[in-house]
Design a protein around this motif. Sequence first.
Motif, PDB file in Angstrom:
ATOM      1  N   ARG A 203      91.605  -0.756 103.867  1.00 30.04           N
ATOM      2  CA  ARG A 203      90.231   0.278 103.611  1.00 30.04           C
ATOM      3  C   ARG A 203      89.226  -0.729 103.477  1.00 30.04           C
ATOM      4  NH1 ARG A 203      86.249   2.039 103.857  1.00 30.04           N
ATOM      5  NH2 ARG A 203      85.326   3.633 102.593  1.00 30.04           N
ATOM      6  N   SER A 204      89.331  -1.835 102.894  1.00 26.32           N
ATOM      7  CA  SER A 204      88.209  -2.648 102.394  1.00 26.32           C
ATOM      8  C   SER A 204      87.604  -3.562 103.640  1.00 26.32           C
ATOM      9  CB  SER A 204      88.622  -4.028 101.267  1.00 26.32           C
ATOM     10  OG  SER A 204      89.501  -4.607 101.720  1.00 26.32           O
TER      11      SER A 204
ATOM     12  N   PRO B  76      87.607   6.110 105.711  1.00 30.51           N
ATOM     13  CA  PRO B  76      87.856   6.749 104.261  1.00 30.51           C
ATOM     14  C   PRO B  76      88.260   8.209 104.310  1.00 30.51           C
ATOM     15  CG  PRO B  76      85.216   6.022 104.639  1.00 30.51           C
ATOM     16  CD  PRO B  76      86.147   5.642 105.849  1.00 30.51           C
ATOM     17  N   GLN B  77      88.428   8.958 105.703  1.00 32.14           N
ATOM     18  CA  GLN B  77      89.038  10.063 105.726  1.00 32.14           C
ATOM     19  C   GLN B  77      90.349   9.716 105.938  1.00 32.14           C
ATOM     20  OE1 GLN B  77      86.497   9.170 107.581  1.00 32.14           O
ATOM     21  NE2 GLN B  77      84.838  10.293 106.694  1.00 32.14           N
ATOM     22  N   ALA B  78      90.784   8.796 106.615  1.00 31.40           N
ATOM     23  CA  ALA B  78      92.319   8.637 106.611  1.00 31.40           C
ATOM     24  C   ALA B  78      93.106   7.932 105.394  1.00 31.40           C
ATOM     25  CB  ALA B  78      92.403   7.560 107.887  1.00 31.40           C
ATOM     26  N   PHE B  79      92.179   7.122 104.730  1.00 30.70           N
ATOM     27  CA  PHE B  79      92.733   6.749 103.358  1.00 30.70           C
ATOM     28  C   PHE B  79      92.923   7.800 102.400  1.00 30.70           C
ATOM     29  CE2 PHE B  79      91.971   5.394  99.227  1.00 30.70           C
ATOM     30  CZ  PHE B  79      92.807   4.274  99.208  1.00 30.70           C
ATOM     31  N   ALA B  80      91.897   8.841 102.525  1.00 29.07           N
ATOM     32  CA  ALA B  80      92.024  10.085 101.437  1.00 29.07           C
ATOM     33  C   ALA B  80      93.391  10.965 101.874  1.00 29.07           C
ATOM     34  CB  ALA B  80      90.877  10.686 101.575  1.00 29.07           C
TER      35      ALA B  80
ATOM     36  N   THR C   2      94.864  21.992 105.381  1.00 27.41           N
ATOM     37  CA  THR C   2      94.873  20.882 106.385  1.00 27.41           C
ATOM     38  C   THR C   2      94.076  19.684 106.379  1.00 27.41           C
ATOM     39  OG1 THR C   2      92.758  22.023 107.442  1.00 27.41           O
ATOM     40  CG2 THR C   2      95.142  22.680 108.218  1.00 27.41           C
ATOM     41  N   SER C   3      93.365  19.542 105.171  1.00 26.62           N
ATOM     42  CA  SER C   3      92.471  18.525 105.125  1.00 26.62           C
ATOM     43  C   SER C   3      93.241  17.373 104.253  1.00 26.62           C
ATOM     44  CB  SER C   3      91.080  18.588 104.010  1.00 26.62           C
ATOM     45  OG  SER C   3      91.592  19.539 103.159  1.00 26.62           O
ATOM     46  N   LEU C   4      94.487  17.804 103.624  1.00 23.39           N
ATOM     47  CA  LEU C   4      95.305  16.976 102.811  1.00 23.39           C
ATOM     48  C   LEU C   4      96.267  16.090 103.505  1.00 23.39           C
ATOM     49  CD1 LEU C   4      96.105  19.199  99.832  1.00 23.39           C
ATOM     50  CD2 LEU C   4      94.131  17.982 100.047  1.00 23.39           C
TER      51      LEU C   4
END
Length: 466
Positions: free
Chosen positions: A8-9, A15-19, A336-338
């Motif tokens: 991520r850094s 950010p979306q994939a990390f979340a 679906t966002s999770l």
Amino acid sequence: MNQLLFDRSTGNLSPQAFARIQTSQLLHAIQPAPRLRFNGGEKEVAPATSSSGSLDPPINDPEEGRIWAHQAGVNALSIDIDGRFLVSGGADSSIKLWDLEENQGVRHTFRPTGTVARTASAHKFGITHLSFYPFDSAAFLSSSYDHHLKIYATETLALSANFDLNSIVYTHALSPIASHLLVACATQHPAVRLVDLRTGSSTHSLAGHHGALLSVAWSPVLEHILASGGIDGTVRLWDIRKSSGSLGVLDMEDSTGIAGFDGMGRGARGRDRGKAHQGTVNGITWTDDGSYIISAGHDERIRVWDAASGANTLASFGPTLKNGHLSNLPLVVSPTSLTPPRGEVLFYPNEKELLMFELHEGKLLKRLKVPGPVMPTVRSRTGERTIKNRITALAWRSAVDGIYSAHTDGQIRVWAPRTADDAIADKEEEDDLKGRIADEDESGKRKRKVLDDVFRDLTRQKISFG
């Protein structure tokens, strides 16, 4: 985790994939949270006296204790759009409101902030379904075996409106996106009843089923599209703007679907024959992006349908399913966002266990047993009764807070994520508590030793009288 943070850094992970990775891990870590309990304040009736004159021994259940959310059994649950308030409906027609934000730790007993008791203006028989306004927490709807659909104000629990549908209302549904305020009701009548909350009248009915209806669900993306299922084994799709209403039925034999002229089913001739299940259809829901419809029936099958074409995706969920009650079966699909694409999780109430499936492949991810006895005994004003415990309702809160379930044994249970970090934190808390107890015990021992020494010194002294 360190690798994820590094990716991520460095920008290798969006950010979306990390979340999604994080929320997906939480989703798959859901398990029972027995330390969170709901106490409706109903007292257990004193044990009956046996023929020998002694009292029946109490039922020792340290996990559950002798508390209930609704002693007669919980039939329905709903959580508001903000995830703060939960409303529950009992088999005795009572309704209770709970503030979920009052929880301050991993161990907590909730108590209702308000109760709708059985009065002249309240429901007369058991609650069948509850739902908050999808866009506002100020009001919620309730339906019952007494043929009525009612609206209550959340803050005061005052009755705002009452609709008599002259038939048992098994479930109802409000569109989460619509500008209209139509409530679709599944009743003993073979037509979908539409109640307009603005005018206070039953606007019209959607005819086509043969027999009672047990499930209805609005499309989450198209405000005029509705799906319904009944005891005739069919799942029908409706467009409430059309004079006839019907868009056709879903056919379990069709894995191709209807293409139409735009690939989205538009312009295609509607299918008017075919069954979705070999038995009664009592569960229907949509994925929150509107792409898929999920149905469940008394043939003990779950089917996933492409909402655009009506095709059966042929997802297989195995032989473990149980479904045979003449009531609405709650199905919950994770947002679906999770999860990554096509990674949604289906929560299925399998009598006394909560099954977690991978939605599109039907793979069983987890089998969560309901804590407590299989056949709990409850003492109430009407006497002692033994009931077969089963899940009657499900309500999704969030990826962090998990899912809530209602049960015929009178309990509301919480299923929340528990990760390795949570286990470590709980172990540290437990060790700290044991350490404090040990310190207190050591301090007590020292104090007792000092007192014993003083007592012995006093008793050793010789006392003479002159």
